[in-house]
Design an enzyme around this catalytic site. Structure first.
Site, PDB file in Angstrom:
ATOM      1  N   GLY A   1      -3.757  -3.902 -17.199  1.00  0.00           N
ATOM      2  CA  GLY A   1      -4.349  -3.144 -16.251  1.00  0.00           C
ATOM      3  C   GLY A   1      -3.225  -2.226 -15.980  1.00  0.00           C
ATOM      4  O   GLY A   1      -1.850  -2.325 -15.805  1.00  0.00           O
TER       5      GLY A   1
ATOM      6  N   GLN B   1       1.777   3.922 -10.980  1.00  0.00           N
ATOM      7  CA  GLN B   1       2.872   3.157 -11.517  1.00  0.00           C
ATOM      8  C   GLN B   1       3.470   4.166 -12.508  1.00  0.00           C
ATOM      9  O   GLN B   1       4.654   3.807 -13.107  1.00  0.00           O
ATOM     10  CB  GLN B   1       2.188   2.029 -12.353  1.00  0.00           C
ATOM     11  CG  GLN B   1       1.899   1.031 -11.520  1.00  0.00           C
ATOM     12  CD  GLN B   1       1.169  -0.117 -12.411  1.00  0.00           C
ATOM     13  OE1 GLN B   1       0.082  -0.140 -12.714  1.00  0.00           O
ATOM     14  NE2 GLN B   1       2.083  -1.071 -12.701  1.00  0.00           N
TER      15      GLN B   1
ATOM     16  N   HIS C   1      -2.197  -1.185  -5.876  1.00  0.00           N
ATOM     17  CA  HIS C   1      -1.484  -0.063  -6.571  1.00  0.00           C
ATOM     18  C   HIS C   1      -1.839   1.234  -5.869  1.00  0.00           C
ATOM     19  O   HIS C   1      -1.034   2.115  -5.422  1.00  0.00           O
ATOM     20  CB  HIS C   1      -1.255   0.072  -8.137  1.00  0.00           C
ATOM     21  CG  HIS C   1      -0.601  -0.829  -8.607  1.00  0.00           C
ATOM     22  ND1 HIS C   1       0.760  -0.904  -8.460  1.00  0.00           N
ATOM     23  CD2 HIS C   1      -0.864  -1.889  -9.280  1.00  0.00           C
ATOM     24  CE1 HIS C   1       1.316  -1.931  -9.078  1.00  0.00           C
ATOM     25  NE2 HIS C   1       0.262  -2.683  -9.947  1.00  0.00           N
TER      26      HIS C   1
ATOM     27  N   HIS D   1      -6.014  -6.295  -7.957  1.00  0.00           N
ATOM     28  CA  HIS D   1      -4.630  -5.961  -8.235  1.00  0.00           C
ATOM     29  C   HIS D   1      -4.324  -4.487  -8.301  1.00  0.00           C
ATOM     30  O   HIS D   1      -3.361  -3.812  -7.867  1.00  0.00           O
ATOM     31  CB  HIS D   1      -3.904  -6.745  -9.496  1.00  0.00           C
ATOM     32  CG  HIS D   1      -2.507  -6.257  -9.788  1.00  0.00           C
ATOM     33  ND1 HIS D   1      -1.409  -7.444  -9.757  1.00  0.00           N
ATOM     34  CD2 HIS D   1      -2.049  -5.318 -10.301  1.00  0.00           C
ATOM     35  CE1 HIS D   1      -0.425  -6.954 -10.318  1.00  0.00           C
ATOM     36  NE2 HIS D   1      -0.829  -5.646 -10.692  1.00  0.00           N
ATOM     37  N   GLU D   2      -5.048  -3.986  -9.456  1.00  0.00           N
ATOM     38  CA  GLU D   2      -4.744  -2.490  -9.595  1.00  0.00           C
ATOM     39  C   GLU D   2      -5.172  -1.419  -8.329  1.00  0.00           C
ATOM     40  O   GLU D   2      -4.534  -0.378  -7.994  1.00  0.00           O
ATOM     41  CB  GLU D   2      -5.643  -1.925 -10.992  1.00  0.00           C
ATOM     42  CG  GLU D   2      -5.390  -2.577 -12.013  1.00  0.00           C
ATOM     43  CD  GLU D   2      -4.020  -2.609 -12.360  1.00  0.00           C
ATOM     44  OE1 GLU D   2      -3.118  -1.953 -12.228  1.00  0.00           O
ATOM     45  OE2 GLU D   2      -3.384  -3.745 -13.177  1.00  0.00           O
TER      46      GLU D   2
ATOM     47  N   CYS E   1       2.801  -8.060 -13.381  1.00  0.00           N
ATOM     48  CA  CYS E   1       2.322  -6.750 -13.131  1.00  0.00           C
ATOM     49  C   CYS E   1       3.543  -5.820 -13.879  1.00  0.00           C
ATOM     50  O   CYS E   1       4.800  -6.252 -14.150  1.00  0.00           O
ATOM     51  CB  CYS E   1       2.943  -6.226 -11.622  1.00  0.00           C
ATOM     52  SG  CYS E   1       2.810  -4.674 -11.450  1.00  0.00           S
ATOM     53  N   LEU E   2       3.165  -4.814 -14.748  1.00  0.00           N
ATOM     54  CA  LEU E   2       4.095  -3.958 -15.682  1.00  0.00           C
ATOM     55  C   LEU E   2       5.048  -3.453 -14.791  1.00  0.00           C
ATOM     56  O   LEU E   2       6.126  -2.943 -15.459  1.00  0.00           O
ATOM     57  CB  LEU E   2       3.316  -2.960 -16.359  1.00  0.00           C
ATOM     58  CG  LEU E   2       2.142  -3.469 -17.346  1.00  0.00           C
ATOM     59  CD1 LEU E   2       1.457  -2.238 -17.962  1.00  0.00           C
ATOM     60  CD2 LEU E   2       2.979  -4.260 -18.344  1.00  0.00           C
TER      61      LEU E   2
HETATM   62 NI    NI Z   1       0.523  -4.210 -11.272  1.00  0.00          NI
END
Ligand code: NI
Length: 199
Positions: A66, A71, A160, A156-157, A114-115
Site C-alpha cells: 500500500g 508518502q 497517511h 493504515h493508508e 510502513c514503507l
Molecule cells: Ni504506511
C-alpha cells in the site's frame, strides 16, 4: 488472513516488476511532508491517473502492499493498494477521496509496517471490518466492505492522508522505542494517539 470477497477491477494494467529507478521517492519518518493533511481530488483526470501509475511502480519497486500520495510528497487523497504483489495479473485497488463510513465494534491486533518507516514492525489495534466510500481511477463513486488484511491496509493508508503514521497508534511504547532506535529512527518523530481513538 481472510481476503475480501468482492472482485477488484480496474482499467490499469501495469507491470509489478521492481524498477531500478522508481519514478517517485518515498519519504521517511521525520520528514514533515508525512504530517500534512491531503486535499480531496475534485477532478479525476489523466494527471491523477499518471500519478497513480507512478505510485504503483514505486510501491511495487519497494515491495509494499500500500502507498498513499503524501508518502511521495503529494498532498492529494489518493491511495494504491495491492495485497497480491507476487501475482502479475491481479489488478491493484485504487482509492480516490476514500472515506470510512462504518467500522465494526470488533477490533483486531495485527503487526503493521510502513514503507516510510522501513524495518519497523509493531502491533496496532484497529476495527476488524470497515465500510468505505471512494472514487475509482475513472472518477466513478463506489462503496465497498473490507475485512482482514484489506481492511487493515485501507485504514493504515487513510491515516497517511491525515498525517497519521501507524507508530502513532502503537500502545507498547517500550517495543516502539527499541524498534525505532534499531532502525535509525527517532521517538521524537512519533505523535502519540490514544489507542481508543478510531480516526
Ligand atoms: Ni504506511
Amino acid at each position: 488472513m481472510a481476503k475480501n470477497a468482492e472482485k477488484i477491477t480496474t482499467s490499469f494494467t501495469i507491470s509489478k516488476e521492481p524498477l531500478e529507478t522508481p519514478p517517485l521517492e518515498i519519504c521517511t519518518l521525520g520528514n514533515e511532508v508525512l504530517r500534512k493533511s491531503a486535499k480531496r481530488i475534485s477532478k479525476v483526470d489523466e494527471s491523477i491517473r499518471d500519478l497513480t501509475k507512478k505510485m504503483l511502480q514505486s510501491m511495487y519497486s519497494a515491495k509494499g502492499i500500500g502507498l498513499a500520495a503524501p508518502q511521495v510528497g503529494v498532498h492529494k487523497q489518493l491511495l494504491v493498494i495491492d495485497l497480491d504483489i507476487e501475482n502479475p495479473t491481479s489488478p491493484p485497488l485504487i482509492l480516490i477521496n476514500p472515506e470510512i463510513i462504518g467500522t465494526s465494534a470488533t477490533v483486531t491486533t495485527y503487526e503493521e509496517g510502513c514503507l516510510s518507516i522501513p524495518g519497523v514492525y509493531l502491533d496496532v489495534i484497529r476495527p476488524s471490518t470497515i465500510k468505505l466510500s471512494f472514487r475509482d481511477e475513472m472518477g466513478r463513486p463506489k462503496k465497498m466492505n473490507a475485512d482482514g488484511l484489506l481492511a487493515r491496509c485501507i485504514q493504515h493508508e487513510i491515516d497517511h492522508l491525515k498525517g497519521v503514521l501507524f507508530v502513532d497508534r502503537v500502545t507498547t511504547h517500550d517495543d516502539l522505542t527499541r524498534e525505532l532506535k534499531e532502525h535509525g529512527f527517532q521517538s521524537k518523530d512519533v505523535r502519540f494517539l490514544s489507542s481508543a481513538k478510531s480516526q
